[in-house]
Write a protein that holds these residues in place. Structure first.
Motif, PDB file in Angstrom:
ATOM      1  N   ASP A 120      -7.633  46.994 -60.800  1.00 17.32           N
ATOM      2  CA  ASP A 120      -9.098  47.085 -60.702  1.00 17.32           C
ATOM      3  C   ASP A 120      -9.672  47.429 -62.060  1.00 17.32           C
ATOM      4  OD1 ASP A 120     -11.682  47.372 -59.817  1.00 17.32           O
ATOM      5  OD2 ASP A 120     -11.333  49.163 -58.610  1.00 17.32           O
ATOM      6  N   GLU A 154     -19.220  48.353 -64.004  1.00 15.90           N
ATOM      7  CA  GLU A 154     -19.105  48.062 -62.578  1.00 15.90           C
ATOM      8  C   GLU A 154     -18.804  49.321 -61.790  1.00 15.90           C
ATOM      9  OE1 GLU A 154     -17.430  46.693 -58.728  1.00 15.90           O
ATOM     10  OE2 GLU A 154     -16.525  47.999 -60.197  1.00 15.90           O
ATOM     11  N   THR A 182     -10.672  41.519 -56.007  1.00  7.94           N
ATOM     12  CA  THR A 182     -10.422  41.864 -54.598  1.00  7.94           C
ATOM     13  C   THR A 182      -8.913  41.805 -54.345  1.00  7.94           C
ATOM     14  OG1 THR A 182     -10.885  39.549 -54.033  1.00  7.94           O
ATOM     15  CG2 THR A 182     -12.686  41.099 -53.733  1.00  7.94           C
ATOM     16  N   LEU A 199     -23.678  48.405 -49.855  1.00  7.33           N
ATOM     17  CA  LEU A 199     -23.567  49.863 -49.934  1.00  7.33           C
ATOM     18  C   LEU A 199     -24.946  50.497 -50.057  1.00  7.33           C
ATOM     19  CD1 LEU A 199     -21.425  52.185 -50.430  1.00  7.33           C
ATOM     20  CD2 LEU A 199     -21.836  51.823 -52.855  1.00  7.33           C
ATOM     21  N   ARG A 329     -21.430  51.807 -45.893  1.00  8.61           N
ATOM     22  CA  ARG A 329     -20.966  50.463 -46.270  1.00  8.61           C
ATOM     23  C   ARG A 329     -21.645  49.492 -45.317  1.00  8.61           C
ATOM     24  NH1 ARG A 329     -17.914  49.912 -51.103  1.00  8.61           N
ATOM     25  NH2 ARG A 329     -16.934  51.930 -51.432  1.00  8.61           N
ATOM     26  N   GLY A 399     -14.770  46.567 -49.491  1.00 11.36           N
ATOM     27  CA  GLY A 399     -15.331  47.040 -50.757  1.00 11.36           C
ATOM     28  C   GLY A 399     -16.544  46.229 -51.170  1.00 11.36           C
ATOM     29  N   HIS A 428      -8.748  53.207 -57.637  1.00 10.87           N
ATOM     30  CA  HIS A 428      -9.557  54.446 -57.597  1.00 10.87           C
ATOM     31  C   HIS A 428      -8.715  55.690 -57.308  1.00 10.87           C
ATOM     32  CE1 HIS A 428     -13.678  52.298 -56.834  1.00 10.87           C
ATOM     33  NE2 HIS A 428     -12.848  51.541 -57.538  1.00 10.87           N
TER      34      HIS A 428
HETATM   35  N1  BES Z   1     -12.667  46.061 -57.063  1.00  9.95           N
HETATM   36  C1  BES Z   1     -13.592  46.887 -56.363  1.00  9.95           C
HETATM   37  C2  BES Z   1     -14.187  46.214 -55.148  1.00  9.95           C
HETATM   38  C3  BES Z   1     -13.233  46.164 -53.993  1.00  9.95           C
HETATM   39  C4  BES Z   1     -12.909  47.338 -53.352  1.00  9.95           C
HETATM   40  C5  BES Z   1     -12.696  45.004 -53.574  1.00  9.95           C
HETATM   41  C6  BES Z   1     -12.041  47.325 -52.284  1.00  9.95           C
HETATM   42  C7  BES Z   1     -11.820  44.990 -52.529  1.00  9.95           C
HETATM   43  C8  BES Z   1     -11.496  46.138 -51.874  1.00  9.95           C
HETATM   44  C9  BES Z   1     -14.713  47.313 -57.278  1.00  9.95           C
HETATM   45  O1  BES Z   1     -14.276  47.607 -58.578  1.00  9.95           O
HETATM   46  C10 BES Z   1     -15.301  48.583 -56.723  1.00  9.95           C
HETATM   47  O2  BES Z   1     -14.630  49.565 -56.683  1.00  9.95           O
HETATM   48  N2  BES Z   1     -16.561  48.560 -56.307  1.00  9.95           N
HETATM   49  C11 BES Z   1     -17.251  49.726 -55.894  1.00  9.95           C
HETATM   50  C12 BES Z   1     -18.714  49.431 -56.031  1.00  9.95           C
HETATM   51  C13 BES Z   1     -19.598  50.633 -55.931  1.00  9.95           C
HETATM   52  C14 BES Z   1     -19.335  51.610 -57.077  1.00  9.95           C
HETATM   53  C15 BES Z   1     -21.035  50.208 -55.935  1.00  9.95           C
HETATM   54  C16 BES Z   1     -16.901  50.086 -54.458  1.00  9.95           C
HETATM   55  O3  BES Z   1     -16.675  49.215 -53.614  1.00  9.95           O
HETATM   56  O4  BES Z   1     -16.832  51.292 -54.190  1.00  9.95           O
END
Ligand code: BES
Ligand code: ZN
Length: 456
Positions: A120, A154, A182, A199, A329, A399, A428
């Motif tokens: 990620d 991001e 993803t 979100l 979400r 996500g 994360h």
């Molecule tokens: N790569 C993720 C999005 C993602 C998360 C895809 C889980 C597939 C599964 C992206 O970097 C991310 O973490 N997005 C954040 C966005 C938020 C900070 C607005 C998220 O989903 O928490």
């Protein structure tokens, strides 16, 4: 055949490509921590340099916030244009003590690469770089025009890329937007993702007495902010696990019969969920399967909660303040702004007497749904099938990738969500990882996509 040369190049350079990715992973580009701003910049420069060496026209775009990298191959009018999106910023690393080795010193064990940002999103978008490199270095005609837009905000909810997209639709014009940020369905099955959740992220602040009080002297005489916050939170969901914010479900697009059948066929069980998460049991909104909850039902969850004394032993106080962060979400077609406003009203009404409650909407993202049966989807499916050597399945994601909705609205081009990570890659979290097989197969898939998007 030229495409074979490209794939042979990728195979022959697998180790070099891992070493190069490790160089990018050594840069601690944590966007939410301002002391790392120079590192975020270094990551931008790393990407810019590499694309420049591959012959692209590259710009580092400064603006309000952290830089963007925009790059493009020399445009040829007879070819379709793909816009490749990625983010070179990463999440903070805490809790550091749970990492087996340092987050910015990449380590490989059993063909798995461990480092913050590995899945990620550095490893995923860097696979596109390697695919392009294979065309350039083998002198193979690239059947598409490529544009890259890489951002460094991001993970921290920055606005630079939105403003840039809104103001530069012409520059970003393309026939499809490709986003690799993803997951595959699982280790053996690639997935083509057709929906992201949106979100609405909220903060609730409860205050009571002017400062912490002795809980013997004043307990029972004033409202306790921690108790008040617990009361509010307890009422955010009902006994069926449904969110109580009025109107919350009004705009939720129900799954169609085809989708429900498709999810069921994947055979995701609660045993798998338990083993992936370590949670003792599955839980969620009544009337839906685990995959339906994960991918297609809106949620309401506390992400953090603080109040009073949390140290060793006992301390007898009525805390002066309490705070919680709550994420909702959202799914197509819920409107994050409307939901956030309804949440604020709801929480204010739930607040018991004797405390002051403030509610703030920290940031939002729109949910995304893309048609499953477009020609670009078909091209993505063919690329994944050949790239991973397995039949891809349709998946959705829980996500969010906030910019994707803006791309759809401003650029009016189809979006391809081509994920190369795994849900279990610890994004994360401590010990984030990326399977080398997925990196290599991802680069193959990108190379094949360039071919397939141009009609095969
Ligand atoms: N790569 C993720 C999005 C993602 C998360 C895809 C889980 C597939 C599964 C992206 O970097 C991310 O973490 N997005 C954040 C966005 C938020 C900070 C607005 C998220 O989903 O928490
Ligand atoms: Zn992320």
């Amino acid at each position: 055949m030229a495409l074979d040369d490209v794939l042979a190049y990728l195979h022959a350079h697998r180790q070099t490509h891992v070493d190069q990715l490790c160089d990018l992973l050594r840069i601690p580009s944590i966007s939410s921590q301002s002391d790392h701003a120079p590192d975020v910049r270094r990551a931008a420069e790393f990407c810019a340099n590499e694309l420049r060496e591959l012959g692209l026209a590259v710009e580092i775009i400064e603006g309000d916030g952290l830089p963007l990298v925009f790059a493009q191959t020399a445009p040829r009018p007879d070819r379709p244009t793909l816009l490749m999106y990625g983010h070179y910023d990463v999440q903070p690393v805490d809790p550091l003590d749970l990492w087996t080795t340092a987050p910015f010193e990449p380590r490989i064990e059993n063909d798995i690469l461990y480092a913050r940002g590995s899945t990620d999103d550095k490893g995923q978008f860097y696979a596109h770089f390697k695919a392009l490199e294979a065309y350039v270095r083998t002198g193979t005609d690239l059947p598409v025009n490529l544009k890259f837009i890489l951002e460094g905000e991001e993970e921290c909810g920055g606005h630079h890329v939105y403003r840039f997209t809104e103001q530069n639709a012409e520059k970003l014009a393309c026939d499809a937007i490709v986003v690799s940020d993803t997951a595959l369905y699982n280790e053996t099955t690639p997935g083509i993702c057709y929906s992201l959740k949106g979100l609405a992220y909220m903060e609730i602040r409860v205050s009571g007495p002017a400062q912490d009080l002795h809980s013997g002297s004043y307990g029972g005489t004033v409202q306790n902010p921690a108790n008040a916050l617990a009361e509010i939170i307890a009422q955010l969901k009902d006994a069926n696990g449904r969110c109580t914010v009025p109107g919350f479900y009004d705009d939720v697009l129900d799954l169609d019969a085809d989708e429900r059948a498709g999810f069921a066929k994947l055979g995701y069980t609660d045993d798998i969920l338990r083993s992936e998460t370590g949670a003792p049991a599955a839980y969620g909104e009544a009337g839906y399967t685990t995959l339906e909850r994960m991918w297609a039902r809106p949620t309401c969850d506390v992400n953090g909660i603080t109040s009073g004394y949390g140290g060793q032993g006992a301390k007898t106080i009525i805390p002066a303040r309490a705070m919680a962060k709550v994420s909702m979400r959202l799914v197509p077609n819920q409107d994050p702004d409307g939901i956030a406003a309804a949440f604020c009203d709801h929480v204010r009404k739930l607040a018991p007497a004797g405390v002051t409650v403030e509610v703030e909407n920290l940031h939002n993202a729109n949910p995304v749904l893309v048609p499953r049966h477009s020609p670009m989807m078909q091209a993505g499916i063919r690329a994944l099938r050949a790239g991973f050597g397995a039949e891809p399945v349709f998946i959705r994601e829980g996500g969010s990738i906030p910019i994707v909705g803006t791309f759809q609205a401003c650029l009016k081009a189809p979006v391809l969500l081509l994920g190369y990570g795994l849900s279990t890659d610890n994004a994360h979290s401590p010990n984030e990882k990326f399977h080398l097989a997925n990196y290599w197969n991802g680069a193959r898939t990108s190379a094949l996509l360039f071919h397939e998007a141009a009609g095969g």
